[in-house]
Write a protein that holds these residues in place. Structure first.
Motif, mmCIF file in Angstrom:
data_model
loop_
_atom_site.group_PDB
_atom_site.id
_atom_site.type_symbol
_atom_site.label_atom_id
_atom_site.label_comp_id
_atom_site.label_asym_id
_atom_site.label_seq_id
_atom_site.Cartn_x
_atom_site.Cartn_y
_atom_site.Cartn_z
ATOM 1 N N ASP A 160 -6.081 9.493 -2.302
ATOM 2 C CA ASP A 160 -6.151 8.181 -1.655
ATOM 3 C C ASP A 160 -7.052 8.349 -0.440
ATOM 4 O O ASP A 160 -6.688 9.022 0.524
ATOM 5 N N GLY A 176 -8.555 6.739 2.578
ATOM 6 C CA GLY A 176 -8.471 5.603 3.483
ATOM 7 C C GLY A 176 -9.591 5.608 4.497
ATOM 8 O O GLY A 176 -10.479 6.465 4.482
ATOM 9 N N ALA A 220 -7.510 10.892 4.393
ATOM 10 C CA ALA A 220 -7.482 11.037 2.936
ATOM 11 C C ALA A 220 -6.227 11.818 2.570
ATOM 12 O O ALA A 220 -5.895 12.817 3.212
ATOM 13 N N LYS A 221 -5.521 11.330 1.558
ATOM 14 C CA LYS A 221 -4.282 11.960 1.118
ATOM 15 C C LYS A 221 -4.460 12.477 -0.302
ATOM 16 O O LYS A 221 -4.931 11.747 -1.173
ATOM 17 N N THR A 223 -10.813 11.640 6.747
ATOM 18 C CA THR A 223 -11.801 11.197 5.763
ATOM 19 C C THR A 223 -13.203 11.671 6.117
ATOM 20 O O THR A 223 -14.023 11.904 5.226
ATOM 21 N N THR A 239 -7.707 6.081 -5.277
ATOM 22 C CA THR A 239 -7.532 4.735 -4.754
ATOM 23 C C THR A 239 -7.970 4.718 -3.295
ATOM 24 O O THR A 239 -8.344 5.743 -2.735
ATOM 25 N N GLY A 240 -7.916 3.546 -2.675
ATOM 26 C CA GLY A 240 -8.360 3.405 -1.293
ATOM 27 C C GLY A 240 -9.816 2.980 -1.219
ATOM 28 O O GLY A 240 -10.604 3.224 -2.140
ATOM 29 N N GLU A 300 -5.500 -0.290 -4.994
ATOM 30 C CA GLU A 300 -4.727 0.347 -3.934
ATOM 31 C C GLU A 300 -3.315 -0.228 -3.817
ATOM 32 O O GLU A 300 -2.337 0.518 -3.666
ATOM 33 N N SER A 355 2.947 -1.341 4.959
ATOM 34 C CA SER A 355 2.102 -0.149 4.953
ATOM 35 C C SER A 355 1.242 -0.153 6.211
ATOM 36 O O SER A 355 0.415 -1.051 6.408
ATOM 37 N N GLY A 402 -1.529 1.820 8.022
ATOM 38 C CA GLY A 402 -2.569 2.835 7.955
ATOM 39 C C GLY A 402 -3.651 2.501 8.961
ATOM 40 O O GLY A 402 -3.361 2.160 10.108
ATOM 41 N N SER A 403 -4.914 2.579 8.538
ATOM 42 C CA SER A 403 -5.993 2.129 9.418
ATOM 43 C C SER A 403 -5.804 0.660 9.754
ATOM 44 O O SER A 403 -6.102 0.206 10.854
#
Length: 228
Positions: free
Chosen positions: A3, A5, A9-10, A64, A98-99, A121, A181, A183-184
């Motif tokens: 993922d 983002g 990144a995951k 990322t 994804t992302g 996503e 969720s 995140g960013s």
């Protein structure tokens, strides 16, 4: 799978194993002699054994902005079983992704010999949360806010720590819930169980572009910090 983002990144790596590790031990990860060059222990966040999947799940997180370093590692060290090196001489590796960054960096991955199988996503988020809630013990809990005094946004760290001791385990996931969720940016999803076992219906009901990336930007402006 990965993922990618806007900020982090995951990565999830799955390794089949016939038996879980001994009690009290975490699953071990072996990526070969060069694996720790990129996926080192400083990036390894969590390793768990899944009885349903009969294998280990290893979770990594990295910024990322370092994705080019990961791609260089993959292109240099991941080779065909016969020892032939080079991204243009080995079969494409297919990676679920994804992302927003997955679309941005798709061409770079392809040049490194990795074909990204892109997944929506929001669908990935809901499916992943559903898997955690149903298959991984200890992931679902609620907080008894009245047991340790009423919580407020201005609660002290000590009060928050006291509240954390009031976690109450929940055995079965709710049939309907809001999924937030952060995140960013921030997305809020309304999720409902479908008529078919394991199926989930969802829709996005809100969100904001103000999230973790905004916090990082403010910290950088207010301090002399330039890295994490």
């Amino acid at each position: 799978s990965i993922d990618i983002g806007g900020t982090l990144a995951k990565v999830v790596l799955f390794q089949p194993r016939s038996a879980p590790p001994a009690d009290g031990q975490s699953p071990e990860l072996d990526l070969g002699p060069h694996g720790s060059d990129v996926f080192g222990m400083d990036q390894l966040e969590l390793s768990v054994y899944s009885h349903e999947l009969r294998g280990n799940l290893h979770f990594f997180v990295f910024e990322t902005r370092h994705v080019s370093d990961v791609l260089a590692f993959m292109s240099q060290h991941w080779s065909r079983p016969d020892g032939t090196d080079g991204a243009d001489q080995r079969p494409m590796i297919v990676l679920r992704a994804t992302g927003g960054g997955a679309y941005k960096h798709a061409d770079e991955f392809r040049r490194a010999g990795v074909m990204l199988d892109l997944v929506d996503e929001m669908s990935a988020m809901v499916a992943g949360l559903g898997f955690l809630l149903k298959r991984i013990p200890g992931e679902l809990f609620k907080v008894d806010v009245n047991a340790g005094g009423q919580w407020t946004p201005l609660a002290t760290p000590a009060a928050c720590a006291q509240l954390a001791r009031n976690y109450v385990s929940v055995e079965s996931p709710p049939s309907s819930y809001l999924y937030v969720s952060i995140g960013s940016g921030v997305s809020i999803l309304e999720v409902h169980s479908g008529s078919t076992e394991g199926a989930l219906r969802y829709r996005r009901v809100g969100g904001s572009s103000v999230g973790g990336s905004t916090f990082w930007g403010l910290v950088r402006l207010l301090t002399s910090c330039s890295t994490s």
